[in-house]
Design a protein around this motif. Structure first.
Motif, PDB file in Angstrom:
ATOM      1  N   ALA A  37       0.865  -1.171   0.000  1.00  0.00           N
ATOM      2  CA  ALA A  37       0.000   0.000   0.000  1.00  0.00           C
ATOM      3  C   ALA A  37       0.906   1.225   0.000  1.00  0.00           C
ATOM      4  CB  ALA A  37      -0.901   0.005   1.225  1.00  0.00           C
ATOM      5  N   ILE A  38       0.568   2.185  -0.835  1.00  0.00           N
ATOM      6  CA  ILE A  38       1.397   3.379  -0.986  1.00  0.00           C
ATOM      7  C   ILE A  38       0.568   4.618  -0.661  1.00  0.00           C
ATOM      8  CG2 ILE A  38       2.812   4.743  -2.557  1.00  0.00           C
ATOM      9  CD1 ILE A  38       3.974   1.993  -2.119  1.00  0.00           C
ATOM     10  N   ALA A  39       1.172   5.532   0.056  1.00  0.00           N
ATOM     11  CA  ALA A  39       0.495   6.780   0.411  1.00  0.00           C
ATOM     12  C   ALA A  39       1.379   7.971   0.076  1.00  0.00           C
ATOM     13  CB  ALA A  39       0.153   6.794   1.896  1.00  0.00           C
ATOM     14  N   TRP A  40       0.724   9.086  -0.162  1.00  0.00           N
ATOM     15  CA  TRP A  40       1.409  10.374  -0.302  1.00  0.00           C
ATOM     16  C   TRP A  40       1.066  11.231   0.915  1.00  0.00           C
ATOM     17  CZ3 TRP A  40       4.948  11.755  -3.883  1.00  0.00           C
ATOM     18  CH2 TRP A  40       5.019  11.004  -5.066  1.00  0.00           C
ATOM     19  N   VAL A  97       6.506  19.746   1.162  1.00  0.00           N
ATOM     20  CA  VAL A  97       7.318  18.617   0.713  1.00  0.00           C
ATOM     21  C   VAL A  97       6.422  17.386   0.664  1.00  0.00           C
ATOM     22  CG1 VAL A  97       9.283  17.126   1.200  1.00  0.00           C
ATOM     23  CG2 VAL A  97       9.430  19.593   1.659  1.00  0.00           C
ATOM     24  N   TYR A  98       6.341  16.792  -0.499  1.00  0.00           N
ATOM     25  CA  TYR A  98       5.498  15.614  -0.708  1.00  0.00           C
ATOM     26  C   TYR A  98       6.366  14.361  -0.668  1.00  0.00           C
ATOM     27  CZ  TYR A  98       1.468  18.447  -1.981  1.00  0.00           C
ATOM     28  OH  TYR A  98       0.402  19.316  -1.951  1.00  0.00           O
ATOM     29  N   SER A  99       5.975  13.427   0.189  1.00  0.00           N
ATOM     30  CA  SER A  99       6.717  12.176   0.337  1.00  0.00           C
ATOM     31  C   SER A  99       5.787  11.000   0.122  1.00  0.00           C
ATOM     32  CB  SER A  99       7.324  12.076   1.740  1.00  0.00           C
ATOM     33  OG  SER A  99       8.181  13.157   2.015  1.00  0.00           O
ATOM     34  N   CYS A 100       6.321   9.949  -0.498  1.00  0.00           N
ATOM     35  CA  CYS A 100       5.540   8.725  -0.593  1.00  0.00           C
ATOM     36  C   CYS A 100       6.039   7.731   0.458  1.00  0.00           C
ATOM     37  CB  CYS A 100       5.581   8.123  -1.989  1.00  0.00           C
ATOM     38  SG  CYS A 100       7.205   7.715  -2.643  1.00  0.00           S
ATOM     39  N   ALA A 101       5.138   6.859   0.856  1.00  0.00           N
ATOM     40  CA  ALA A 101       5.431   5.897   1.912  1.00  0.00           C
ATOM     41  C   ALA A 101       4.784   4.568   1.565  1.00  0.00           C
ATOM     42  CB  ALA A 101       4.916   6.416   3.250  1.00  0.00           C
ATOM     43  N   ALA A 102       5.354   3.480   2.081  1.00  0.00           N
ATOM     44  CA  ALA A 102       4.873   2.145   1.740  1.00  0.00           C
ATOM     45  C   ALA A 102       4.746   1.269   2.978  1.00  0.00           C
ATOM     46  CB  ALA A 102       5.834   1.484   0.754  1.00  0.00           C
ATOM     47  N   VAL A 103       3.764   0.379   2.928  1.00  0.00           N
ATOM     48  CA  VAL A 103       3.592  -0.629   3.967  1.00  0.00           C
ATOM     49  C   VAL A 103       3.207  -1.936   3.288  1.00  0.00           C
ATOM     50  CG1 VAL A 103       1.171  -0.042   4.393  1.00  0.00           C
ATOM     51  CG2 VAL A 103       2.495  -1.176   6.184  1.00  0.00           C
ATOM     52  N   TRP A 104       3.709  -3.039   3.856  1.00  0.00           N
ATOM     53  CA  TRP A 104       3.528  -4.368   3.264  1.00  0.00           C
ATOM     54  C   TRP A 104       2.136  -4.915   3.497  1.00  0.00           C
ATOM     55  CZ3 TRP A 104       5.823  -7.758   0.127  1.00  0.00           C
ATOM     56  CH2 TRP A 104       5.531  -9.116   0.258  1.00  0.00           C
ATOM     57  N   THR A 105       1.530  -5.411   2.451  1.00  0.00           N
ATOM     58  CA  THR A 105       0.266  -6.157   2.467  1.00  0.00           C
ATOM     59  C   THR A 105      -0.847  -5.485   3.259  1.00  0.00           C
ATOM     60  OG1 THR A 105       0.878  -7.552   4.355  1.00  0.00           O
ATOM     61  CG2 THR A 105       1.436  -8.347   2.148  1.00  0.00           C
TER      62      THR A 105
END
Length: 130
Positions: A37-40, A97-105
């Motif tokens: 899952a990816i978020a901004w 500042v825009y950052s993307c972030a990720a979390v598994w499953t």
């Protein structure tokens, strides 16, 4: 270890558009963007980090902050391991500042808690000004 690299930021006038990209790499063999899952998120000077938009592992559901609904669109390209944030009708309040972030499953992404996400990119600056 997952790496996320953002690009696409810049200076734009109010009412303008930008498209941000978040390239995801380094996932273990067999793991694809379909399992992250990816978020901004964005952060303006002196303000707390704010969730902007996210996309869940299966591509749905997506979520948007109220302040960007009907202006921003999140999408992804599984083949190129890239998540996009299309931003239209930009306003000065979108600066940060825009950052993307990720979390598994994560079946359902969230914008409430940045700590939900395991990996972060360095960010890209978006400035909206006349």
């Amino acid at each position: 270890q997952l790496q996320l690299v953002e690009s696409g930021g810049g200076l734009v006038q109010p009412g303008g558009s930008l498209r941000l990209s978040c390239v995801v790499s380094g996932a273990a063999s067999g793991a694809t963007l379909d399992t992250w899952a990816i978020a901004w998120f964005r952060q303006a000077p002196g303000q707390a980090r704010e969730g902007v938009s996210c996309i869940s592992t299966r591509g749905l559901p997506t979520d948007y902050a109220d302040s960007v609904k009907d202006r921003f669109t999140i999408s992804r390209d599984i083949v190129h391991n890239t998540v996009y944030l299309e931003m239209n009708n930009l306003k000065p309040d979108d600066t940060g500042v825009y950052s993307c972030a990720a979390v598994w499953t994560a079946v359902t992404c969230t914008l409430i808690a940045p700590t939900f996400y395991e990996y972060w990119g360095q960010g890209t600056q978006v400035s909206v000004s006349s």
